[in-house]
Design a protein around this motif. Structure first.
Motif: not given
Length: 226
Positions: A65-86
């Motif tokens: 997935l596409t990761y982003h930094n967060s202002v909260d150092p305890c967070q992991i942020v990824t762009e939401w992706l509507a998957l075809d299979k999960k």
């Protein structure tokens, strides 16, 4: 993985849904309608560990997935992706073989949770297999416990991920790989220059000790090509 350049502040977003995985999390939406999946981990060290793992996957060319930094150092942020299979139970044979191409990356990063507890850490979007969560890689288990000496200089995961009956979804993905297929997966890691490994880890806030460990783990894998 595509590394996002923005820094995310979930305090300025609307929470639109709850968690999906095992860690406290939620889906947040910004004013442009972009959605993000945000996990809250126990410590900045745990979150940094996952971000480093994601960037090593990117370095190796393994889709995530596409990761982003967060202002909260305890967070992991990824762009939401509507998957075809999960779920790997829904993978076609060709998709399962595609997932096997990245077996060496999972082993190198000690991603014990590569397949997921329920087979839900691999997904498909537009025909491409992605690793959806790398929280079980490197120094921490998926739930946040340190691996300690179990994350060492030898890449035992090359065997364990294909043989451990306690990890049935990993077996479903990797158990039938031939020796030639395993060697080809190792070559994916072997091609990464050591200096790039060091640079990615240090630039991501990791230690020199971790950088040298990952170089040593790569060397251990290369020794299995002979």
């Amino acid at each position: 993985m595509h590394a996002g350049c923005s820094v995310i502040d979930t305090q300025k977003m609307q929470r639109v849904a709850g968690q999906i995985g095992s860690n406290p999390a939620g889906i947040f939406q910004d004013h442009n309608g972009q959605r993000y999946y945000v996990k809250s981990l126990e410590s900045p060290m745990h979150a940094r560990n996952e971000l480093i793992a994601a960037r090593l996957y990117q370095l190796a060319g393994a889709p995530t997935l596409t990761y982003h930094n967060s202002v909260d150092p305890c967070q992991i942020v990824t762009e939401w992706l509507a998957l075809d299979k999960k779920h790997i139970a829904h993978f076609s044979e060709s998709e399962r073989k595609q997932a096997q191409q990245w077996f060496g990356v999972h082993a190198w990063t000690a991603n014990w949770d590569a397949a997921g507890f329920d087979g839900d850490n691999q997904g498909v979007k537009n025909g491409k297999v992605l690793t959806l969560d790398v929280g079980g890689a490197l120094a921490f288990r998926a739930h946040g416990d340190p691996k300690g000496k179990a994350f060492g200089l030898q890449v035992e995961e090359l065997t364990v991920l294909r043989r451990d009956r306690g990890n049935p979804h990993a077996l479903k993905l990797f158990a039938d790989m031939t020796e030639d297929e395993v060697k080809q997966a190792i070559r994916v890691v072997a091609l990464i220059p050591n200096e790039q490994i060091r640079q990615v880890i240090i630039n991501s806030g990791g230690s020199h000790k971790l950088a040298e460990k990952m170089v040593a783990r790569k060397a251990d894998m290369m020794g299995r090509l002979s």
